[in-house]
Design a protein around this motif. Structure first.
Motif, mmCIF file in Angstrom:
data_model
loop_
_atom_site.group_PDB
_atom_site.id
_atom_site.type_symbol
_atom_site.label_atom_id
_atom_site.label_comp_id
_atom_site.label_asym_id
_atom_site.label_seq_id
_atom_site.Cartn_x
_atom_site.Cartn_y
_atom_site.Cartn_z
ATOM 1 N N ALA A 183 8.231 -19.365 -15.188
ATOM 2 C CA ALA A 183 9.184 -19.148 -16.279
ATOM 3 C C ALA A 183 9.864 -20.488 -16.539
ATOM 4 O O ALA A 183 10.664 -20.954 -15.713
ATOM 5 N N PRO A 185 11.715 -22.989 -19.704
ATOM 6 C CA PRO A 185 12.204 -22.989 -21.082
ATOM 7 C C PRO A 185 11.206 -23.670 -22.017
ATOM 8 O O PRO A 185 10.438 -24.537 -21.577
ATOM 9 N N GLY A 208 7.741 -15.261 -20.323
ATOM 10 C CA GLY A 208 8.908 -15.466 -21.161
ATOM 11 C C GLY A 208 10.244 -15.569 -20.446
ATOM 12 O O GLY A 208 11.163 -16.221 -20.942
ATOM 13 N N SER A 209 10.372 -14.921 -19.284
ATOM 14 C CA SER A 209 11.697 -14.912 -18.659
ATOM 15 C C SER A 209 11.579 -14.975 -17.132
ATOM 16 O O SER A 209 10.564 -14.553 -16.561
ATOM 17 N N GLU A 212 10.684 -11.608 -15.641
ATOM 18 C CA GLU A 212 9.265 -11.251 -15.753
ATOM 19 C C GLU A 212 8.446 -11.991 -14.681
ATOM 20 O O GLU A 212 7.555 -11.412 -14.052
ATOM 21 N N GLY A 243 20.373 -19.814 -17.441
ATOM 22 C CA GLY A 243 19.657 -18.553 -17.194
ATOM 23 C C GLY A 243 18.406 -18.729 -16.342
ATOM 24 O O GLY A 243 17.881 -17.764 -15.805
ATOM 25 N N PHE A 244 17.929 -19.959 -16.227
ATOM 26 C CA PHE A 244 16.746 -20.204 -15.384
ATOM 27 C C PHE A 244 17.218 -20.531 -13.973
ATOM 28 O O PHE A 244 17.177 -21.669 -13.525
#
Ligand code: CP
Ligand code: NVA
Length: 317
Positions: A183, A185, A208-209, A212, A243-244
């Motif tokens: 994952a 960006p 994507g995330s 996931e 967020g990562f």
């Protein structure tokens, strides 16, 4: 092919079987060291270590590793040797090759390492460039193997920057028969050529995330948002990577017995929370120690023909 007298510049330099041989050698030497048994297979050998960037783990693991194997390591900060004031990479490689048995380099540009290798008559090891960090992966895979008893079939989720570590890690996972979900960006994906090749060879997905990627993972792995030399991009990266992060919530998405890895140094609160890094599923310090054992395995195979032949035979059997 034998690993003896070879370069280790990129993960593609080794086959799956050769990677297994390095991990076997690392595990064997670790066992001997822990049992206090002699394993001075590199007596009389010298390693020149050129560093253009900072290092704790890589420097100490190679320097201590050479010492424990009976050899000697020279720390050459690039600003202390003539290369730092304009002597060519070619001349440096030619001169060092006549005095030492192996050259290691941590460089800003990967091209410097490939040039060193071009003109060196002794093996050259990539101790991190802007493109790959293959030595790190030896410790990573050794740690997973120790913890899970195998590599094949396991799922690793990589969260964050598709950088030097990710480029090497994804190839290492494929060679080890592991699945890897990344994952990253948008705009921070791994090298396109490496990714394309790895996707053909194994089970590699960019998803994507982080959630996931982490689903059903046996291993969660991350690296810093801002690598050495990218300091001027700090603000831009902080935005892109928000967020990562490996945090408690993300760990819950993985398998209950998943382990957490980070090559270190870490920036707690950015790519990983301190709670998780110091939590019960973290193996980051075991992973850091395994740099020593991984480096010893690699050095012993590149520089001792008999040791290499015996390890190669033991992996085939
Ligand atoms: N992981 C790693 O390569 O650490 P150092 O930068 O401290 O060598
Ligand atoms: N990606 C990091 C790894 C440090 C070991 C860097 O290049 O700074």
């Amino acid at each position: 092919m034998a690993l003896y007298h070879r370069n280790f510049l990129e993960m593609k330099d080794v086959t799956a079987e050769e990677l297994r041989t390095i991990l076997r050698a690392a595990a064997e030497l670790k066992k001997l060291q822990k049992a206090g048994k002699p394993h001075k297979v590199l007596e009389g050998k010298a390693l020149a270590m050129i560093f253009e960037k900072h290092s704790t783990r890589t420097r100490v693991s190679f320097e201590t590793g050479m010492y424990q194997l009976g050899g000697h390591a020279l720390y050459l900060s690039s600003d202390m040797i003539q290369m730092g004031r304009g002597e060519s990479v070619e001349d440096t490689a030619k001169v060092l090759s006549r005095m030492v048995d192996c050259i290691l380099a941590r460089t800003n540009s990967h091209a410097t390492i490939t040039e060193l290798a071009k003109y060196s008559s002794v093996p050259v090891i990539n101790a991190l460039s802007d493109f790959e960090h293959p030595c790190q992966i030896l410790a990573d895979l050794l740690t997973v193997q120790e913890e899970k008893g195998r590599l094949e079939g396991l799922k690793l989720a990589y969260i964050g920057d598709g950088n030097n570590v990710a480029n090497s890690l994804l190839q290492g996972c494929v060679k080890a028969g592991m699945r890897i979900a990344l994952a990253c960006p948008e705009g921070f994906w791994p090298d396109a050529t490496i990714l394309k090749h790895a996707e053909k060879e194994g089970d590699v997905k960019v998803v994507g995330s982080p959630a996931e990627a982490a689903k059903d993972a046996d291993v969660l792995y991350t690296d810093v948002w801002v690598s050495m030399g990218q300091e001027e991009e700090t603000q831009k990266r902080a935005k892109a990577f928000a967020g990562f992060q490996i945090n408690e919530e993300l760990v819950k998405k993985a398998k209950p017995d998943c382990i957490v890895l980070h090559d270190l140094p870490a920036h707690y609160g950015e790519e990983i929370t301190k709670d998780v890094a110091y939590g019960k599923q973290s193996r980051i310090f075991q992973q850091a120690e395994n740099r020593l054992h991984g480096q010893k395995g690699l050095l012993a195979l590149l520089l001792n023909q008999e040791f290499e032949a015996s390890m190669r035979a033991s992996v085939k059997n």
